[in-house]
Write a protein that holds these residues in place. Sequence first.
Motif, PDB file in Angstrom:
ATOM      1  N   VAL A 111       0.776  -0.965  -0.058  1.00  0.00           N
ATOM      2  CA  VAL A 111       0.141   0.020   0.027  1.00  0.00           C
ATOM      3  C   VAL A 111       0.975   1.286   0.023  1.00  0.00           C
ATOM      4  CG1 VAL A 111      -1.713   1.256   1.410  1.00  0.00           C
ATOM      5  CG2 VAL A 111      -1.969  -1.137   0.955  1.00  0.00           C
ATOM      6  N   LEU A 112       1.857   1.290   0.724  1.00  0.00           N
ATOM      7  CA  LEU A 112       2.745   2.416   0.802  1.00  0.00           C
ATOM      8  C   LEU A 112       3.526   2.728  -0.534  1.00  0.00           C
ATOM      9  CD1 LEU A 112       4.713   1.755   4.133  1.00  0.00           C
ATOM     10  CD2 LEU A 112       3.004   3.556   3.703  1.00  0.00           C
ATOM     11  N   LEU A 113       3.915   1.637  -1.164  1.00  0.00           N
ATOM     12  CA  LEU A 113       4.517   1.775  -2.614  1.00  0.00           C
ATOM     13  C   LEU A 113       3.462   2.549  -3.464  1.00  0.00           C
ATOM     14  CD1 LEU A 113       6.692   1.194  -4.591  1.00  0.00           C
ATOM     15  CD2 LEU A 113       5.195  -1.087  -4.894  1.00  0.00           C
ATOM     16  N   LEU A 114       2.040   1.992  -3.395  1.00  0.00           N
ATOM     17  CA  LEU A 114       1.296   2.795  -4.279  1.00  0.00           C
ATOM     18  C   LEU A 114       0.658   3.945  -4.078  1.00  0.00           C
ATOM     19  CD1 LEU A 114      -0.955  -0.528  -4.860  1.00  0.00           C
ATOM     20  CD2 LEU A 114       0.746   0.374  -6.200  1.00  0.00           C
ATOM     21  N   VAL A 115       0.659   4.264  -2.804  1.00  0.00           N
ATOM     22  CA  VAL A 115       0.188   5.882  -2.368  1.00  0.00           C
ATOM     23  C   VAL A 115       1.027   6.668  -2.070  1.00  0.00           C
ATOM     24  CG1 VAL A 115      -1.811   4.417  -0.979  1.00  0.00           C
ATOM     25  CG2 VAL A 115       0.401   5.332  -0.016  1.00  0.00           C
ATOM     26  N   LEU A 116       2.474   6.391  -2.245  1.00  0.00           N
ATOM     27  CA  LEU A 116       3.398   7.441  -2.030  1.00  0.00           C
ATOM     28  C   LEU A 116       3.807   7.815  -3.414  1.00  0.00           C
ATOM     29  CD1 LEU A 116       5.945   5.963   0.586  1.00  0.00           C
ATOM     30  CD2 LEU A 116       4.278   7.860   0.889  1.00  0.00           C
ATOM     31  N   PRO A 117       4.132   9.079  -3.717  1.00  0.00           N
ATOM     32  CA  PRO A 117       4.446   9.614  -5.049  1.00  0.00           C
ATOM     33  C   PRO A 117       5.447   8.748  -5.621  1.00  0.00           C
ATOM     34  CG  PRO A 117       4.293  11.283  -3.382  1.00  0.00           C
ATOM     35  CD  PRO A 117       4.334  10.269  -2.698  1.00  0.00           C
ATOM     36  N   THR A 118       5.792   8.581  -7.041  1.00  0.00           N
ATOM     37  CA  THR A 118       6.640   7.893  -7.670  1.00  0.00           C
ATOM     38  C   THR A 118       7.978   8.485  -7.394  1.00  0.00           C
ATOM     39  OG1 THR A 118       5.065   7.350  -9.280  1.00  0.00           O
ATOM     40  CG2 THR A 118       7.416   7.089 -10.095  1.00  0.00           C
ATOM     41  N   SER A 119       8.243   9.762  -7.201  1.00  0.00           N
ATOM     42  CA  SER A 119       9.324  10.290  -6.821  1.00  0.00           C
ATOM     43  C   SER A 119      10.068   9.819  -5.556  1.00  0.00           C
ATOM     44  CB  SER A 119       9.191  11.790  -6.902  1.00  0.00           C
ATOM     45  OG  SER A 119       8.077  12.146  -5.824  1.00  0.00           O
ATOM     46  N   VAL A 120       9.111   9.316  -4.725  1.00  0.00           N
ATOM     47  CA  VAL A 120       9.702   9.162  -3.398  1.00  0.00           C
ATOM     48  C   VAL A 120      10.160   7.597  -3.759  1.00  0.00           C
ATOM     49  CG1 VAL A 120       9.056   8.158  -1.058  1.00  0.00           C
ATOM     50  CG2 VAL A 120       8.054  10.043  -2.142  1.00  0.00           C
ATOM     51  N   PHE A 121       9.692   6.623  -4.340  1.00  0.00           N
ATOM     52  CA  PHE A 121      10.268   5.446  -4.770  1.00  0.00           C
ATOM     53  C   PHE A 121      11.520   5.540  -5.357  1.00  0.00           C
ATOM     54  CE2 PHE A 121      10.875   1.726  -7.549  1.00  0.00           C
ATOM     55  CZ  PHE A 121      10.878   0.633  -6.573  1.00  0.00           C
ATOM     56  N   ASP A 122      11.445   6.728  -6.430  1.00  0.00           N
ATOM     57  CA  ASP A 122      12.979   6.869  -7.247  1.00  0.00           C
ATOM     58  C   ASP A 122      13.888   7.113  -6.261  1.00  0.00           C
ATOM     59  OD1 ASP A 122      11.497   6.263  -9.681  1.00  0.00           O
ATOM     60  OD2 ASP A 122      11.345   8.499 -10.236  1.00  0.00           O
ATOM     61  N   ALA A 123      13.809   8.077  -5.185  1.00  0.00           N
ATOM     62  CA  ALA A 123      14.732   8.190  -4.168  1.00  0.00           C
ATOM     63  C   ALA A 123      15.056   7.296  -3.276  1.00  0.00           C
ATOM     64  CB  ALA A 123      14.297   9.529  -3.758  1.00  0.00           C
ATOM     65  N   VAL A 124      14.049   6.402  -2.926  1.00  0.00           N
ATOM     66  CA  VAL A 124      14.341   5.514  -1.863  1.00  0.00           C
ATOM     67  C   VAL A 124      14.928   4.439  -2.233  1.00  0.00           C
ATOM     68  CG1 VAL A 124      13.036   4.052  -0.202  1.00  0.00           C
ATOM     69  CG2 VAL A 124      12.335   6.569  -0.413  1.00  0.00           C
ATOM     70  N   VAL A 125      14.473   4.031  -3.456  1.00  0.00           N
ATOM     71  CA  VAL A 125      15.083   2.673  -4.250  1.00  0.00           C
ATOM     72  C   VAL A 125      16.670   2.510  -3.663  1.00  0.00           C
ATOM     73  CG1 VAL A 125      15.260   3.092  -6.256  1.00  0.00           C
ATOM     74  CG2 VAL A 125      14.563   0.884  -5.622  1.00  0.00           C
ATOM     75  N   VAL A 126      17.289   3.856  -4.205  1.00  0.00           N
ATOM     76  CA  VAL A 126      18.762   3.680  -3.834  1.00  0.00           C
ATOM     77  C   VAL A 126      19.296   3.339  -2.790  1.00  0.00           C
ATOM     78  CG1 VAL A 126      20.835   4.956  -4.160  1.00  0.00           C
ATOM     79  CG2 VAL A 126      19.015   5.390  -5.988  1.00  0.00           C
ATOM     80  N   VAL A 127      18.644   3.827  -1.460  1.00  0.00           N
ATOM     81  CA  VAL A 127      19.048   3.432  -0.309  1.00  0.00           C
ATOM     82  C   VAL A 127      18.360   2.102   0.114  1.00  0.00           C
ATOM     83  CG1 VAL A 127      18.481   4.200   2.080  1.00  0.00           C
ATOM     84  CG2 VAL A 127      18.650   6.048   0.342  1.00  0.00           C
ATOM     85  N   LEU A 128      17.371   1.662  -0.317  1.00  0.00           N
ATOM     86  CA  LEU A 128      16.925   0.316   0.036  1.00  0.00           C
ATOM     87  C   LEU A 128      17.907  -0.766  -0.727  1.00  0.00           C
ATOM     88  CD1 LEU A 128      12.998   0.476  -0.556  1.00  0.00           C
ATOM     89  CD2 LEU A 128      14.337   0.604   1.407  1.00  0.00           C
ATOM     90  N   ILE A 129      18.324  -0.383  -1.779  1.00  0.00           N
ATOM     91  CA  ILE A 129      19.146  -1.478  -2.558  1.00  0.00           C
ATOM     92  C   ILE A 129      20.508  -1.448  -1.763  1.00  0.00           C
ATOM     93  CG2 ILE A 129      20.721  -1.739  -4.693  1.00  0.00           C
ATOM     94  CD1 ILE A 129      18.498  -0.925  -6.323  1.00  0.00           C
ATOM     95  N   GLY A 130      21.090  -0.324  -1.365  1.00  0.00           N
ATOM     96  CA  GLY A 130      22.479  -0.085  -0.350  1.00  0.00           C
ATOM     97  C   GLY A 130      22.393  -0.993   0.769  1.00  0.00           C
ATOM     98  N   ILE A 131      21.138  -0.946   1.274  1.00  0.00           N
ATOM     99  CA  ILE A 131      20.917  -1.721   2.701  1.00  0.00           C
ATOM    100  C   ILE A 131      20.970  -3.034   2.341  1.00  0.00           C
ATOM    101  CG2 ILE A 131      19.138  -2.143   4.438  1.00  0.00           C
ATOM    102  CD1 ILE A 131      18.403   0.783   4.469  1.00  0.00           C
ATOM    103  N   ALA A 132      20.272  -3.401   1.195  1.00  0.00           N
ATOM    104  CA  ALA A 132      20.052  -4.802   1.053  1.00  0.00           C
ATOM    105  C   ALA A 132      21.502  -5.501   0.601  1.00  0.00           C
ATOM    106  CB  ALA A 132      19.472  -5.223  -0.202  1.00  0.00           C
ATOM    107  N   LEU A 133      22.457  -4.716  -0.290  1.00  0.00           N
ATOM    108  CA  LEU A 133      23.629  -5.153  -0.409  1.00  0.00           C
ATOM    109  C   LEU A 133      24.548  -5.312   0.800  1.00  0.00           C
ATOM    110  CD1 LEU A 133      24.710  -2.890  -3.679  1.00  0.00           C
ATOM    111  CD2 LEU A 133      24.016  -5.494  -3.421  1.00  0.00           C
TER     112      LEU A 133
END
Length: 253
Positions: free
Chosen positions: A90-112
């Motif tokens: 739900v958070l992925l769908l309701v938050l603006p796409t720009s938020v995902f674009d910014a956050v995904v880099v951090v998420l990938i970094g944490i995953a690595l």
Amino acid sequence: MTVLDAVLITLTGLAAGTINTVVGSGSLITFPALLALGYPPLVANVSNNIGLVPGGVSGAWGYRRELAGMRPLLLRLVPWSAAGGLLGAVLLLVLPTSVFDAVVVVLIGIALVLVLVQPRLSVRLRGRGPLAAPSRGRAAALSLGLFAASVYGGYFGAAQGVVYVALLSLLLIDDLQVANGVKNVLATVVNGVAAVTFILFAHPDWAVVGCIALGSTLGGVLGARMGRRLSPAVLRGVIVVVGVAAIVNIVLR
């Protein structure tokens, strides 16, 4: 979608299904591949999530021997994973796409980082004796930790399996193979709940979904049968290289 694109996406799905079953970071293969082929991040994420569900099912089935006697535990943990996965989707769908674009880099970094520290954690856990029945505090920490990891899994999902194995091994299960089997079930529940949400309220690319589903289903079978023979160091190396490439691709795009 060209024939070449379909072949490449199917092959990445195969790799992701295998890695998800063995390690738990398959989205670091499929997601950046979809970005490199020109798919928007949100479309790539939801299509990837839906396509990886069949691979999760086949991988969980492949670990059915390790899951013997785990039904009572799964019945306690699955609701936390399902609730977290739904919230993340739900958070992925309701938050603006720009938020995902910014956050995904951090998420990938944490995953690595999680992928890189997993070997040290596993060595420490293998040297510990079997755990007794969990205390209330430990059970609460496990439930809340799984819920938080599942929110992350429903939102993005790369390396959520690494988090699950760490939590289960640290707080409850001493046998890492059993923890991995439980991880496969919980991750599949999260992806399944998120997938239903995306099917109802998002716009996945169904050609991509089909290619990843085919590849990941075969990969789940291969991961369960052959994964223990593969070098974890090699798998982690591939994941890190692809993950770094994804970060560079997103930053430069």
